[in-house]
Enzyme design. Structure first.
Site, PDB file in Angstrom:
ATOM      1  N   HIS A   6       4.668   7.390   2.958  1.00 58.49           N
ATOM      2  CA  HIS A   6       5.462   6.164   2.795  1.00 58.49           C
ATOM      3  C   HIS A   6       4.772   5.241   1.813  1.00 58.49           C
ATOM      4  O   HIS A   6       3.602   5.429   1.490  1.00 58.49           O
ATOM      5  CB  HIS A   6       5.610   5.422   4.134  1.00 58.49           C
ATOM      6  CG  HIS A   6       4.323   4.838   4.672  1.00 58.49           C
ATOM      7  ND1 HIS A   6       3.466   5.547   5.473  1.00 58.49           N
ATOM      8  CD2 HIS A   6       3.734   3.619   4.519  1.00 58.49           C
ATOM      9  CE1 HIS A   6       2.419   4.789   5.798  1.00 58.49           C
ATOM     10  NE2 HIS A   6       2.555   3.615   5.215  1.00 58.49           N
TER      11      HIS A   6
ATOM     12  N   HIS B 191       0.847  -1.201   0.000  1.00 63.49           N
ATOM     13  CA  HIS B 191       0.000   0.000   0.000  1.00 63.49           C
ATOM     14  C   HIS B 191       0.874   1.239   0.000  1.00 63.49           C
ATOM     15  O   HIS B 191       2.104   1.145   0.154  1.00 63.49           O
ATOM     16  CB  HIS B 191      -0.920   0.021   1.230  1.00 63.49           C
ATOM     17  CG  HIS B 191      -0.198   0.161   2.542  1.00 63.49           C
ATOM     18  ND1 HIS B 191       0.197  -0.920   3.298  1.00 63.49           N
ATOM     19  CD2 HIS B 191       0.222   1.256   3.237  1.00 63.49           C
ATOM     20  CE1 HIS B 191       0.797  -0.498   4.395  1.00 63.49           C
ATOM     21  NE2 HIS B 191       0.841   0.828   4.387  1.00 63.49           N
TER      22      HIS B 191
ATOM     23  N   TYR C 172       8.780   0.942  10.348  1.00 60.08           N
ATOM     24  CA  TYR C 172       9.053   2.049   9.417  1.00 60.08           C
ATOM     25  C   TYR C 172      10.521   2.415   9.481  1.00 60.08           C
ATOM     26  O   TYR C 172      11.118   2.393  10.563  1.00 60.08           O
ATOM     27  CB  TYR C 172       8.265   3.309   9.790  1.00 60.08           C
ATOM     28  CG  TYR C 172       6.780   3.214   9.633  1.00 60.08           C
ATOM     29  CD1 TYR C 172       6.156   3.590   8.451  1.00 60.08           C
ATOM     30  CD2 TYR C 172       5.999   2.778  10.687  1.00 60.08           C
ATOM     31  CE1 TYR C 172       4.783   3.524   8.325  1.00 60.08           C
ATOM     32  CE2 TYR C 172       4.620   2.706  10.568  1.00 60.08           C
ATOM     33  CZ  TYR C 172       4.023   3.080   9.379  1.00 60.08           C
ATOM     34  OH  TYR C 172       2.671   3.016   9.255  1.00 60.08           O
TER      35      TYR C 172
ATOM     36  N   GLU D 113       7.916   1.201   4.684  1.00 56.32           N
ATOM     37  CA  GLU D 113       7.316   0.360   5.725  1.00 56.32           C
ATOM     38  C   GLU D 113       7.317  -1.081   5.220  1.00 56.32           C
ATOM     39  O   GLU D 113       7.193  -1.308   4.008  1.00 56.32           O
ATOM     40  CB  GLU D 113       5.858   0.803   5.968  1.00 56.32           C
ATOM     41  CG  GLU D 113       5.113  -0.022   7.017  1.00 56.32           C
ATOM     42  CD  GLU D 113       3.616   0.333   7.149  1.00 56.32           C
ATOM     43  OE1 GLU D 113       3.068   1.051   6.284  1.00 56.32           O
ATOM     44  OE2 GLU D 113       3.006  -0.135   8.124  1.00 56.32           O
TER      45      GLU D 113
ATOM     46  N   HIS E 179      -0.002  -1.702  14.518  1.00 58.41           N
ATOM     47  CA  HIS E 179      -1.014  -0.659  14.336  1.00 58.41           C
ATOM     48  C   HIS E 179      -2.320  -1.098  15.004  1.00 58.41           C
ATOM     49  O   HIS E 179      -2.678  -2.285  14.926  1.00 58.41           O
ATOM     50  CB  HIS E 179      -1.359  -0.481  12.856  1.00 58.41           C
ATOM     51  CG  HIS E 179      -0.282   0.101  12.008  1.00 58.41           C
ATOM     52  ND1 HIS E 179       0.246   1.347  12.214  1.00 58.41           N
ATOM     53  CD2 HIS E 179       0.333  -0.376  10.900  1.00 58.41           C
ATOM     54  CE1 HIS E 179       1.141   1.605  11.274  1.00 58.41           C
ATOM     55  NE2 HIS E 179       1.231   0.571  10.462  1.00 58.41           N
TER      56      HIS E 179
ATOM     57  N   HIS F 130      -6.155  -1.859   3.556  1.00 56.49           N
ATOM     58  CA  HIS F 130      -5.843  -0.652   2.776  1.00 56.49           C
ATOM     59  C   HIS F 130      -4.923  -0.949   1.595  1.00 56.49           C
ATOM     60  O   HIS F 130      -3.933  -1.664   1.707  1.00 56.49           O
ATOM     61  CB  HIS F 130      -5.281   0.480   3.623  1.00 56.49           C
ATOM     62  CG  HIS F 130      -3.997   0.201   4.354  1.00 56.49           C
ATOM     63  ND1 HIS F 130      -3.599  -1.044   4.754  1.00 56.49           N
ATOM     64  CD2 HIS F 130      -3.016   1.042   4.764  1.00 56.49           C
ATOM     65  CE1 HIS F 130      -2.445  -0.959   5.390  1.00 56.49           C
ATOM     66  NE2 HIS F 130      -2.056   0.297   5.402  1.00 56.49           N
TER      67      HIS F 130
HETATM   68  C1  M3P Z   1      -0.189   3.108   8.238  1.00 57.83           C
HETATM   69  C2  M3P Z   1      -0.803   1.813   7.982  1.00 57.83           C
HETATM   70  C3  M3P Z   1      -0.446   7.739   9.800  1.00 57.83           C
HETATM   71  C4  M3P Z   1      -0.831   6.346   9.775  1.00 57.83           C
HETATM   72  C5  M3P Z   1      -0.182   5.375   9.145  1.00 57.83           C
HETATM   73  C6  M3P Z   1      -0.711   4.047   9.075  1.00 57.83           C
HETATM   74  C7  M3P Z   1       0.599   8.280   8.937  1.00 57.83           C
HETATM   75  O1  M3P Z   1       0.913   3.321   7.600  1.00 57.83           O
HETATM   76  O2  M3P Z   1      -0.197   1.025   7.275  1.00 57.83           O
HETATM   77  O3  M3P Z   1      -1.912   1.564   8.493  1.00 57.83           O
HETATM   78  O4  M3P Z   1      -1.029   8.484  10.536  1.00 57.83           O
HETATM   79 FE    FE Z   2       1.334   2.000   6.001  1.00 56.90          FE
END
Ligand code: M3P
Ligand code: FE
Length: 304
Positions: A211, A150, A252, A262, A243, A197
C-alpha cells in the site's frame, strides 16, 4: 548526502478514467495533469509537481517509487554505492519524465524499481506562501489529505532488503519484527524525516506493493475518511484502528482496481539517534492492529 523523503509513487491501472475519478473525487487529490494515458495527482499541501502518477496499462501494478535526495551531487554518489552493491542503475535524463529533472533508477533487492531524484518541479501548494490560510478551502471533495506519507513494499528476504536500505541508501530502521530465530519479518525505515516510517518492508512476494499512505492531521479526520469511504461504497480493508508499530491511527481500503490505500495519522517523533523498537512475531498481532490483536491473512496476503 542522504535520502530525504518519499516524493512520488508511480502505478499502473487498466481503467485510467475510473482510477482518476476515484483519486480526484473520493481520495480528494488535485489532478494536475492528464494526458491520453497518464494522470498526475498531488495533495493540497504538497509543493512538488505531483506525488502520484497513474498510467494506463492492462495490468495493475507498481511502476516505481521515488525518493528525493538532499543535494544534486547525491545522485552521483548513490550511483556508485548502488552499483558497488551489485544493482545496475540507469540515468533518466531531464525532459524524459514530467515534473522532474535527472534521476537515477535501479531495482532494489526485493525487485521493485526505485528512483532517486533531487530536481523536482516546485509548483507550490494550494495555500501559497503569502499570508496563507491554515486550512484548505472547505469545499475540497473527498478525503483531501494534505500530503503523501509512506509506502510499504514486500520482500521475500526482508533482511537483505533492509541491509540495502540502511547500508547503501542510509535510511534508519525505527521498528522491526523478528521471528523466533531472530530473522526480520518486517522493518520500518525513516529517511531524514522525523516520521516513524517513510517506507516499510514486510515479508511477501518480491516486486509487490502492499500500500501507500496519505497523512491526515488527526484521528477525527480518519473517522471522517471512514464515513467518506463508506458513503462512496469503497471497500474498507482494516480499521479505523491503531497500529502498535508506529502507534499511528489508520484505515486501509481498496481503490477501484484493488490497490490498497491507507490514511494515517499520529505516530511518534523519531530522533536521528532513536533506538530500534523490536516486536516479536508472537506479539505482532498487537503491533499490526493494537485493538484487534489479529494478523489478518487478507491484510498480509493481498498486494498489488
Ligand atoms: C503499516 C504502517 C504490515 C504492516 C503494515 C503497517 C503490512 O502500514 O503504516 O505502519 O504488516
Ligand atoms: Fe502503512
Amino acid at each position: 548526502m542522504g535520502i530525504l523523503r518519499l516524493a512520488h509513487v508511480d502505478v499502473r491501472t487498466p481503467d485510467l478514467d475510473l482510477s482518476a475519478a476515484y483519486y480526484s473525487e473520493v481520495m480528494g487529490l488535485q489532478q494536475v495533469l492528464r494526458t491520453d494515458d497518464t494522470a498526475y495527482f498531488k495533495c493540497w499541501d504538497e509543493e512538488d509537481h505531483h506525488s502520484l502518477r497513474m498510467r494506463y496499462h492492462p495490468r495493475t501494478g507498481l511502476d516505481s517509487f521515488t525518493f528525493r535526495v538532499e543535494a544534486e551531487d547525491d545522485l552521483h554518489d548513490f550511483e556508485k554505492r548502488v552499483e558497488a552493491y551489485g544493482c545496475p542503475t540507469t540515468r533518466v535524463s531531464r525532459g524524459e519524465a514530467v515534473g522532474q529533472g535527472e534521476s537515477l533508477r535501479f531495482e532494489v533487492p526485493s525487485g521493485q524499481v526505485m528512483e532517486l531524484v533531487w530536481d523536482l518541479e516546485k509548483t507550490g501548494g494550494l495555500l501559497g506562501k503569502h499570508n496563507p490560510a491554515p486550512v484548505p478551502p472547505p469545499d475540497l471533495p473527498g478525503i483531501a489529505p494534505p500530503r503523501i506519507d509512506h509506502l510499504l513494499v514486500n520482500a521475500e528476504e526482508v533482511a537483505e532488503a533492509a541491509t540495502f536500505f540502511t547500508e547503501v541508501l542510509g535510511l534508519r530502521i525505527t521498528e522491526q519484527v523478528l521471528d523466533g530465530n531472530g530473522h526480520q519479518l518486517g522493518v520500518w525505515l525513516a529517511g531524514r524525516t522525523n516520521s516513524p516510517h517513510d517506507i516499510a518492508i514486510v515479508n511477501g512476494p518480491n516486486g509487490a506493493l502492499h500500500h501507500w499512505a496519505y497523512w491526515l492531521d488527526d484521528w477525527d479526520q480518519i473517522r471522517k475518511a471512514a464515513d467518506t469511504l463508506a458513503y462512496n461504497g469503497v471497500q474498507i480493508d482494516q480499521g479505523p484502528t491503531r497500529h502498535g508499530v508506529t502507534r499511528g491511527n489508520t484505515i486501509y481500503f481498496f481503490d477501484p482496481l484493488g490497490i490498497r490505500n491507507e490514511v494515517f495519522t499520529g505516530g511518534y517523533w523519531v530522533d536521528p539517534d532513536s533506538e530500534i523498537i523490536t516486536w516479536t512475531e508472537h506479539e505482532f498481532g498487537k503491533g499490526l492492529f493494537y485493538y484487534e490483536n489479529v494478523v489478518s491473512q487478507r491484510f498480509l496476503r493481498m498486494h498489488t
